[in-house]
Design a protein around this motif. Structure first.
Motif, PDB file in Angstrom:
ATOM      1  N   SER A 286       0.838  -1.192   0.000  1.00 15.94           N
ATOM      2  CA  SER A 286       0.000   0.000   0.000  1.00 15.94           C
ATOM      3  C   SER A 286       0.875   1.246   0.000  1.00 15.94           C
ATOM      4  CB  SER A 286      -0.934   0.019   1.209  1.00 15.94           C
ATOM      5  OG  SER A 286      -0.205   0.122   2.406  1.00 15.94           O
ATOM      6  N   CYS A 287       0.279   2.361  -0.332  1.00 19.82           N
ATOM      7  CA  CYS A 287       0.977   3.638  -0.289  1.00 19.82           C
ATOM      8  C   CYS A 287      -0.046   4.746  -0.043  1.00 19.82           C
ATOM      9  CB  CYS A 287       1.752   3.897  -1.578  1.00 19.82           C
ATOM     10  SG  CYS A 287       0.707   4.069  -3.034  1.00 19.82           S
ATOM     11  N   TRP A 288       0.475   5.896   0.355  1.00 19.45           N
ATOM     12  CA  TRP A 288      -0.368   7.058   0.609  1.00 19.45           C
ATOM     13  C   TRP A 288      -0.530   7.854  -0.677  1.00 19.45           C
ATOM     14  CZ3 TRP A 288      -3.155   7.788   4.841  1.00 19.45           C
ATOM     15  CH2 TRP A 288      -2.815   7.057   5.985  1.00 19.45           C
ATOM     16  N   MET A 289      -1.755   8.244  -0.940  1.00 15.52           N
ATOM     17  CA  MET A 289      -2.097   9.048  -2.109  1.00 15.52           C
ATOM     18  C   MET A 289      -2.755  10.331  -1.627  1.00 15.52           C
ATOM     19  SD  MET A 289      -1.326   6.834  -4.523  1.00 15.52           S
ATOM     20  CE  MET A 289      -2.260   6.864  -6.009  1.00 15.52           C
ATOM     21  N   ARG A 290      -2.856  11.297  -2.537  1.00 16.19           N
ATOM     22  CA  ARG A 290      -3.546  12.555  -2.250  1.00 16.19           C
ATOM     23  C   ARG A 290      -4.887  12.504  -2.962  1.00 16.19           C
ATOM     24  NH1 ARG A 290       1.743  15.455  -4.431  1.00 16.19           N
ATOM     25  NH2 ARG A 290       0.983  14.252  -6.176  1.00 16.19           N
ATOM     26  N   VAL A 291      -5.954  12.861  -2.258  1.00 11.63           N
ATOM     27  CA  VAL A 291      -7.300  12.753  -2.829  1.00 11.63           C
ATOM     28  C   VAL A 291      -8.060  14.056  -2.613  1.00 11.63           C
ATOM     29  CG1 VAL A 291      -9.450  11.430  -2.863  1.00 11.63           C
ATOM     30  CG2 VAL A 291      -7.298  10.288  -2.237  1.00 11.63           C
ATOM     31  N   SER A 292      -8.700  14.524  -3.677  1.00 11.85           N
ATOM     32  CA  SER A 292      -9.634  15.643  -3.602  1.00 11.85           C
ATOM     33  C   SER A 292     -10.968  15.155  -4.143  1.00 11.85           C
ATOM     34  CB  SER A 292      -9.157  16.820  -4.461  1.00 11.85           C
ATOM     35  OG  SER A 292      -7.929  17.308  -3.998  1.00 11.85           O
ATOM     36  N   VAL A 293     -12.043  15.557  -3.498  1.00 12.14           N
ATOM     37  CA  VAL A 293     -13.376  15.170  -3.959  1.00 12.14           C
ATOM     38  C   VAL A 293     -14.290  16.387  -4.012  1.00 12.14           C
ATOM     39  CG1 VAL A 293     -13.271  12.787  -3.133  1.00 12.14           C
ATOM     40  CG2 VAL A 293     -14.155  14.554  -1.633  1.00 12.14           C
TER      41      VAL A 293
END
Length: 148
Positions: A108-115
Motif C-alpha cells: 500500500s501507499c499514501w495518495m492525495r485525494v480531492s473530492v
C-alpha cells in the motif's frame, strides 16, 4: 422531555458518505462503491487512465482495481477536511490504498485525494474525484514510501 430534532450538518453527511464509501472499498463491493457516485462523475484516478467519465466507466475501472487485490483490501482516510455550501461540497484527504498480495504481504501507499460532492434530491454523492501520487521530478519515480 426535550423532543427537539437532531440536525446533522452537511459536513457530517459528506463525512459519512466518504467513510461509507471507504468501507465499501475495503469490502471490495463494486456495487456499493459506485452507489456513492453521481451518474455523471468525472474522475482523475492515479491508476491506468487519464480521465474517467460517467458511472459505467468508473464501475469498470473499480472492477479492474478490485481484481488486482487477491487478499484483504486496504483503504484508510486520514486528515479529512470538508467545506460545504448549499448543495455542493469540497473535501481533501490522504488515502492509504492497497491490499495484500498472493503471498499475504501488504502493498500500500499514501495518495492525495480531492473530492467534489453534490447533493441531489437530498442525497450527497461524489461528483468529482482526483487521486494522485507524489513523484520525484528528476527521476519520474512514484514516491510510494512517503508517510503523513
Amino acid at each position: 422531555m426535550d423532543t427537539a430534532a437532531f440536525v446533522v450538518s452537511s459536513e457530517d453527511q459528506v463525512r459519512d458518505l466518504l467513510f461509507s464509501w471507504a468501507r465499501a472499498v475495503r469490502a471490495k463491493d463494486v456495487g456499493a462503491i459506485t452507489s456513492h457516485y453521481a451518474s455523471d462523475v468525472v474522475a482523475f484516478d492515479a491508476v491506468s487512465q487519464l480521465r474517467i467519465c460517467g458511472i459505467d466507466g468508473y464501475r469498470q475501472h473499480w472492477d479492474a482495481c478490485i481484481d488486482l487485490c487477491d487478499g484483504t483490501k486496504t483503504f484508510e482516510i486520514r486528515d479529512l477536511a470538508i467545506e460545504t455550501g448549499g448543495d455542493v461540497a469540497f473535501g481533501h484527504y490522504l488515502g492509504r490504498c492497497g491490499g495484500t498480495d498472493a503471498h499475504g504481504e501488504e502493498r500500500s501507499c499514501w495518495m492525495r485525494v480531492s473530492v467534489g460532492c453534490r447533493r441531489t434530491e437530498g442525497r450527497w454523492r461524489i461528483a468529482h474525484e482526483h487521486v494522485s501520487a507524489p513523484f520525484d521530478l528528476e527521476t519520474g519515480q512514484v514516491l510510494n514510501d512517503l508517510q503523513p
